[in-house]
Design an enzyme around this catalytic site. Structure first.
Site: not given
Ligand code: PBG
Length: 327
Positions: A200, A253
């Protein structure tokens, strides 16, 4: 080796008609690839716009159930739940995250009861519950690793208890998959799976999502735990170590800017690979379509098949319902 050259070989023969193209297609999209993200909020009978995500909404639990019904009727097998937590319930200890009657836990129970076949995945991270908007516990301006990971393991057990099929840790703390697997086993949840957000990235493409959940970091950014967009080998290392720690599915992601990473991870692991087509990717297509600059359906389908081509087995996408209708 023998090979054929022009004019005996002509690439256009396999592009000559819709049917021929469909026979020559190397990758296919299926509604079974989709995971539909859902935002749930407290209250009743409310569907709230998310301005940076046109056509996407936050639902109160009663209306969320109708949404799940529609998702199920389209053949989409899975939902990924995110809870919007009111400010007064946010702290630095994840108290509300562990509440057995919290919004997330109630939502899981309600969906499981009405739609027992729906595969329910839950987001596991502290940011929606954190008064600092960070994914872990904060002390002296630092995001603590081991303490946060322990809390995430408890949170996972709480989601499993409510009936989640998969917990989806999205926090990027080190070692959390092992701790979560251990906690689930010890609590007897041998069949609750883990979909790890393994790679991520610290990405600007989460902006609209943070609007949806009101979860933007209160100070600093997430670069000390989420990955540096400059790195690819590191993503493979993260995915392989999550697999070794017991992840059942690994995820990359965001999606579109990281297709190379999807391919690299796919070649390195023996578990299904998911990709998250995140909020900012959705917003870009929506915005361009609103302006008349792109055809929304074409852009959506082209992006989705790109994930398959890159090697994704599963796609979490805000386009799930729209794409399912077209398939
Ligand atoms: C929370 C989380 C996030 C997303 C999914 N889980 C945001 C972040 O890490 O700030 C993002 C999903 C999206 O942008 O569609 N940890």
């Amino acid at each position: 080796m023998t090979y054929t050259q022009f004019p005996y070989s002509r690439g256009r023969r396999l592009r000559a008609s819709k049917n021929i193209r469909s026979m020559a297609a190397e990758y296919r999209l299926s509604v079974k690839d989709f995971i539909a993200p859902l935002f749930v909020t407290e209250g009743t009978d409310q569907k709230t716009d998310i301005p940076s995500m046109p056509g996407y909404y936050r639902y109160t639990l009663d209306l969320l159930l109708k949404e799940v019904e529609e998702i199920q009727s389209l053949g989409i097998p899975s939902v990924l739940l995110f809870a919007k937590v009111p400010d007064e319930k946010k702290d630095n200890e994840g108290t509300e995250a562990l509440n057995p009657d919290g919004l997330m836990q109630r939502s899981v129970r309600a969906i499981k009861k009405e739609f027992p076949e729906m595969v329910i995945m839950t987001d596991v991270a502290l940011d929606p519950y954190s008064r600092y908007g960070h994914d872990g516990i904060v002390r002296d301006g630092q995001i603590l690793n081991d303490e946060s990971a322990e809390l995430l393991a408890k949170m996972s057990v709480s989601h499993a208890e409510a009936g989640a099929d998969f917990v989806a840790p999205s926090d990027m703390m080190d070692g959390r998959i092992l701790l979560i697997r251990d906690a689930l086993e010890n609590a007897g949840y041998h069949h609750t799976g883990i979909m790890a957000y393994s790679a991520k990235y610290a990405s600007c493409f989460y902006g609209p999502f943070r609007d949806a959940l009101d979860s933007a970091p209160g100070f600093g950014d997430k670069k000390t735990y989420q990955m540096d967009p400059s790195n690819a080998t590191e993503a493979v290392k993260e995915a392989v170590s999550d697999e070794q720690e017991g992840a059942d599915i690994v995820m990359i992601k965001p999606g579109l800017p990281y297709l190379d990473v999807v391919r690299a991870v796919k070649e390195a692991v023996y578990v299904p690979v998911a990709v998250y087509n995140v909020s900012g990717e959705y917003a870009m297509i929506k915005a361009a379509a609103e302006k008349g600059w792109l055809n929304e359906e074409d852009a959506m389908m082209e992006a989705l098949i790109a994930f398959k081509r890159a090697g994704a087995d599963l796609i979490a996408t805000y386009f799930a319902k729209n794409a399912a209708r077209l398939l």
